[in-house]
Write a protein that holds these residues in place. Sequence first.
Motif, mmCIF file in Angstrom:
data_model
loop_
_atom_site.group_PDB
_atom_site.id
_atom_site.type_symbol
_atom_site.label_atom_id
_atom_site.label_comp_id
_atom_site.label_asym_id
_atom_site.label_seq_id
_atom_site.Cartn_x
_atom_site.Cartn_y
_atom_site.Cartn_z
ATOM 1 N N GLU A 257 0.815 -1.221 0.000
ATOM 2 C CA GLU A 257 0.000 0.000 0.000
ATOM 3 C C GLU A 257 0.844 1.265 0.000
ATOM 4 O O GLU A 257 0.527 2.244 -0.674
ATOM 5 C CB GLU A 257 -0.876 0.025 1.251
ATOM 6 C CG GLU A 257 -2.328 -0.324 1.002
ATOM 7 C CD GLU A 257 -3.079 -0.394 2.319
ATOM 8 O OE1 GLU A 257 -3.266 0.672 2.959
ATOM 9 O OE2 GLU A 257 -3.444 -1.514 2.715
ATOM 10 N N PHE A 258 1.901 1.235 0.794
ATOM 11 C CA PHE A 258 2.813 2.382 0.898
ATOM 12 C C PHE A 258 3.339 2.743 -0.498
ATOM 13 O O PHE A 258 3.329 3.901 -0.900
ATOM 14 C CB PHE A 258 3.968 1.990 1.831
ATOM 15 C CG PHE A 258 4.966 3.075 2.123
ATOM 16 C CD1 PHE A 258 4.855 3.859 3.274
ATOM 17 C CD2 PHE A 258 6.050 3.302 1.274
ATOM 18 C CE1 PHE A 258 5.794 4.842 3.562
ATOM 19 C CE2 PHE A 258 6.993 4.287 1.557
ATOM 20 C CZ PHE A 258 6.863 5.059 2.708
ATOM 21 N N SER A 259 3.763 1.723 -1.229
ATOM 22 C CA SER A 259 4.316 1.954 -2.568
ATOM 23 C C SER A 259 3.221 2.348 -3.558
ATOM 24 O O SER A 259 3.410 3.247 -4.376
ATOM 25 C CB SER A 259 5.018 0.700 -3.092
ATOM 26 O OG SER A 259 6.121 0.369 -2.283
ATOM 27 N N ARG A 260 2.095 1.640 -3.488
ATOM 28 C CA ARG A 260 1.019 1.863 -4.471
ATOM 29 C C ARG A 260 0.607 3.331 -4.526
ATOM 30 O O ARG A 260 0.482 3.934 -5.583
ATOM 31 C CB ARG A 260 -0.189 0.983 -4.115
ATOM 32 C CG ARG A 260 -1.313 0.957 -5.145
ATOM 33 C CD ARG A 260 -0.942 0.109 -6.351
ATOM 34 N NE ARG A 260 -0.525 0.908 -7.474
ATOM 35 C CZ ARG A 260 0.031 0.416 -8.583
ATOM 36 N NH1 ARG A 260 0.256 -0.869 -8.727
ATOM 37 N NH2 ARG A 260 0.379 1.210 -9.559
ATOM 38 N N ALA A 261 0.401 3.920 -3.343
ATOM 39 C CA ALA A 261 -0.071 5.308 -3.286
ATOM 40 C C ALA A 261 0.944 6.245 -3.936
ATOM 41 O O ALA A 261 0.586 7.185 -4.650
ATOM 42 C CB ALA A 261 -0.309 5.708 -1.833
ATOM 43 N N ARG A 262 2.224 5.955 -3.699
ATOM 44 C CA ARG A 262 3.263 6.853 -4.207
ATOM 45 C C ARG A 262 3.497 6.654 -5.700
ATOM 46 O O ARG A 262 3.738 7.622 -6.432
ATOM 47 C CB ARG A 262 4.542 6.664 -3.391
ATOM 48 C CG ARG A 262 4.379 7.239 -1.993
ATOM 49 C CD ARG A 262 5.494 6.864 -1.039
ATOM 50 N NE ARG A 262 5.363 7.605 0.217
ATOM 51 C CZ ARG A 262 4.565 7.262 1.219
ATOM 52 N NH1 ARG A 262 3.838 6.156 1.130
ATOM 53 N NH2 ARG A 262 4.501 7.997 2.311
ATOM 54 N N ILE A 263 3.445 5.414 -6.161
ATOM 55 C CA ILE A 263 3.570 5.180 -7.610
ATOM 56 C C ILE A 263 2.401 5.864 -8.326
ATOM 57 O O ILE A 263 2.593 6.577 -9.318
ATOM 58 C CB ILE A 263 3.582 3.662 -7.927
ATOM 59 C CG1 ILE A 263 4.824 3.003 -7.348
ATOM 60 C CG2 ILE A 263 3.490 3.425 -9.440
ATOM 61 C CD1 ILE A 263 4.818 1.466 -7.410
ATOM 62 N N ASP A 264 1.200 5.677 -7.783
ATOM 63 C CA ASP A 264 0.015 6.256 -8.426
ATOM 64 C C ASP A 264 0.098 7.775 -8.508
ATOM 65 O O ASP A 264 -0.289 8.373 -9.518
ATOM 66 C CB ASP A 264 -1.258 5.843 -7.674
ATOM 67 C CG ASP A 264 -1.605 4.367 -7.879
ATOM 68 O OD1 ASP A 264 -0.973 3.715 -8.737
ATOM 69 O OD2 ASP A 264 -2.492 3.863 -7.160
ATOM 70 N N ALA A 265 0.610 8.410 -7.465
ATOM 71 C CA ALA A 265 0.697 9.876 -7.460
ATOM 72 C C ALA A 265 1.654 10.370 -8.539
ATOM 73 O O ALA A 265 1.376 11.337 -9.255
ATOM 74 C CB ALA A 265 1.136 10.373 -6.085
ATOM 75 N N SER A 266 2.798 9.689 -8.677
ATOM 76 C CA SER A 266 3.771 10.138 -9.678
ATOM 77 C C SER A 266 3.256 9.865 -11.093
ATOM 78 O O SER A 266 3.414 10.689 -12.003
ATOM 79 C CB SER A 266 5.124 9.456 -9.440
ATOM 80 O OG SER A 266 6.119 10.115 -10.180
ATOM 81 N N VAL A 267 2.613 8.715 -11.262
ATOM 82 C CA VAL A 267 2.051 8.366 -12.573
ATOM 83 C C VAL A 267 0.929 9.343 -12.948
ATOM 84 O O VAL A 267 0.815 9.754 -14.109
ATOM 85 C CB VAL A 267 1.564 6.897 -12.564
ATOM 86 C CG1 VAL A 267 0.663 6.605 -13.751
ATOM 87 C CG2 VAL A 267 2.773 5.954 -12.567
ATOM 88 N N ALA A 268 0.143 9.763 -11.955
ATOM 89 C CA ALA A 268 -0.931 10.735 -12.233
ATOM 90 C C ALA A 268 -0.336 12.034 -12.776
ATOM 91 O O ALA A 268 -0.892 12.658 -13.696
ATOM 92 C CB ALA A 268 -1.736 11.003 -10.963
ATOM 93 N N GLU A 269 0.811 12.434 -12.247
ATOM 94 C CA GLU A 269 1.478 13.644 -12.741
ATOM 95 C C GLU A 269 1.925 13.458 -14.201
ATOM 96 O O GLU A 269 1.792 14.362 -15.031
ATOM 97 C CB GLU A 269 2.678 13.965 -11.850
ATOM 98 C CG GLU A 269 3.434 15.214 -12.249
ATOM 99 C CD GLU A 269 4.655 15.442 -11.377
ATOM 100 O OE1 GLU A 269 4.797 16.540 -10.844
ATOM 101 O OE2 GLU A 269 5.476 14.499 -11.211
ATOM 102 N N LEU A 270 2.431 12.276 -14.513
ATOM 103 C CA LEU A 270 2.847 11.998 -15.898
ATOM 104 C C LEU A 270 1.655 12.012 -16.856
ATOM 105 O O LEU A 270 1.770 12.477 -17.991
ATOM 106 C CB LEU A 270 3.562 10.644 -15.979
ATOM 107 C CG LEU A 270 4.989 10.633 -15.463
ATOM 108 C CD1 LEU A 270 5.504 9.206 -15.367
ATOM 109 C CD2 LEU A 270 5.894 11.464 -16.373
ATOM 110 N N VAL A 271 0.532 11.494 -16.389
ATOM 111 C CA VAL A 271 -0.676 11.500 -17.221
ATOM 112 C C VAL A 271 -1.119 12.946 -17.478
ATOM 113 O O VAL A 271 -1.460 13.311 -18.605
ATOM 114 C CB VAL A 271 -1.797 10.663 -16.565
ATOM 115 C CG1 VAL A 271 -3.140 10.892 -17.257
ATOM 116 C CG2 VAL A 271 -1.429 9.181 -16.589
ATOM 117 N N GLU A 272 -1.039 13.771 -16.441
ATOM 118 C CA GLU A 272 -1.373 15.199 -16.615
ATOM 119 C C GLU A 272 -0.443 15.864 -17.618
ATOM 120 O O GLU A 272 -0.887 16.642 -18.466
ATOM 121 C CB GLU A 272 -1.227 15.951 -15.293
ATOM 122 C CG GLU A 272 -2.437 15.890 -14.396
ATOM 123 C CD GLU A 272 -2.167 16.640 -13.093
ATOM 124 O OE1 GLU A 272 -1.477 17.685 -13.122
ATOM 125 O OE2 GLU A 272 -2.627 16.146 -12.052
#
Length: 328
Positions: free
Chosen positions: A302-317
Amino acid sequence: TRTPVNVTVTGAAGQIGYALLFRIASGHLLGADVPVKLRLLEIPQGMKAAEGTAMELDDCAFPLLKGIDIFDDPNKGFEGANVALLVGARPRTAGMERGDLLSANGGIFKPQGAAINAHAADDIKVLVVGNPANTNALIAQAAAPDVPAERFTAMTRLDHNRAISQLAKKTGADVTDIKRLTIWGNHSATQYPDVFHAEIAGKNAAEVVNDELWLADTFIPTVAKRGAAIIDARGASSAASAANAAIDHVHTWVNGTAAGDWTSMGIPSDGSYGVPEGIISSFPVTTKDGKYEIVQGLDINEFSRARIDASVAELVEERDAVRELGLL
Ligand code: NAX
């Protein structure tokens, strides 16, 4: 005797260029037995300084350096290129909005991608260092439809090396004892250095550290904000360490990862680990025979998932913003 490998370096007159070119010419990029020809690409204002650097390269009488040419036309700069290091970019200046930054860089990376498409060698490998590196790589790739997409990569190796060094300091280990560290996501402050699969002298790194607070509040921000800390201390941004990471990235891509280890590279996602296909995101990869593969099957907590998702969301933006600007 071997045919020299053509290496194009953009931003050759800049501070990373100055730290990079001498190491390429001395054999650290491709190997101590691989002759190289350098093609330096600059903008007109950078030509004279690039000529000065070329004079110094001459003065080293490097045995492996078989030629230096300097251009301000990307169509010439990428002619026959086997390896391209895209270092020159438009930095963010005060008052610049993200859209301005992305469109200014689109004006650099779109024509460079088109020039690579038209003029580079069939085996071209591209590393984008100039920021925003992941999205600049995406822009260049989109402009090069005849080049296999996986040849466009972005640099997160500096972040990877920084993370190894911080982890070694914390645990008293030697840097060579640390394996399987991963940088996920964007080369930006949202990047996620993951130690949960890393090993320190064969033991799980997260267990050796055994301090989630340190990971969350010290380790991750120290790695992610290291670039700003260097600017603060040095009065200039990372140059020799960035050049070193570019050397490492290409050397590993061409010559392979060690058995039992992996590295981090920004590469076009194939959808692995829930990262949307097509965006250029950092993953754990192994390399062999000039090709890379994403390490599969890692358990993401979970710790990793949240952080990977946040960085990937920035790339999608960022992807959506450059699409909006007509750069993809
Ligand atoms: P400098 O400003 O010293 O040099 C940039 C050079 O690029 C200049 O000589 C300029 O004339 C040239 N240039 C600009 N537009 C060009 C074009 N269209 N074609 C060819 N050359 C062009 O910057 P430097 O410190 O060398 O940094 C270069 C880039 O690396 C920056 O974008 C920087 O943000 C980025 N970095 C990326 C890192 C990463 O880990 N991915 C870390 C280090 C660095 O911050």
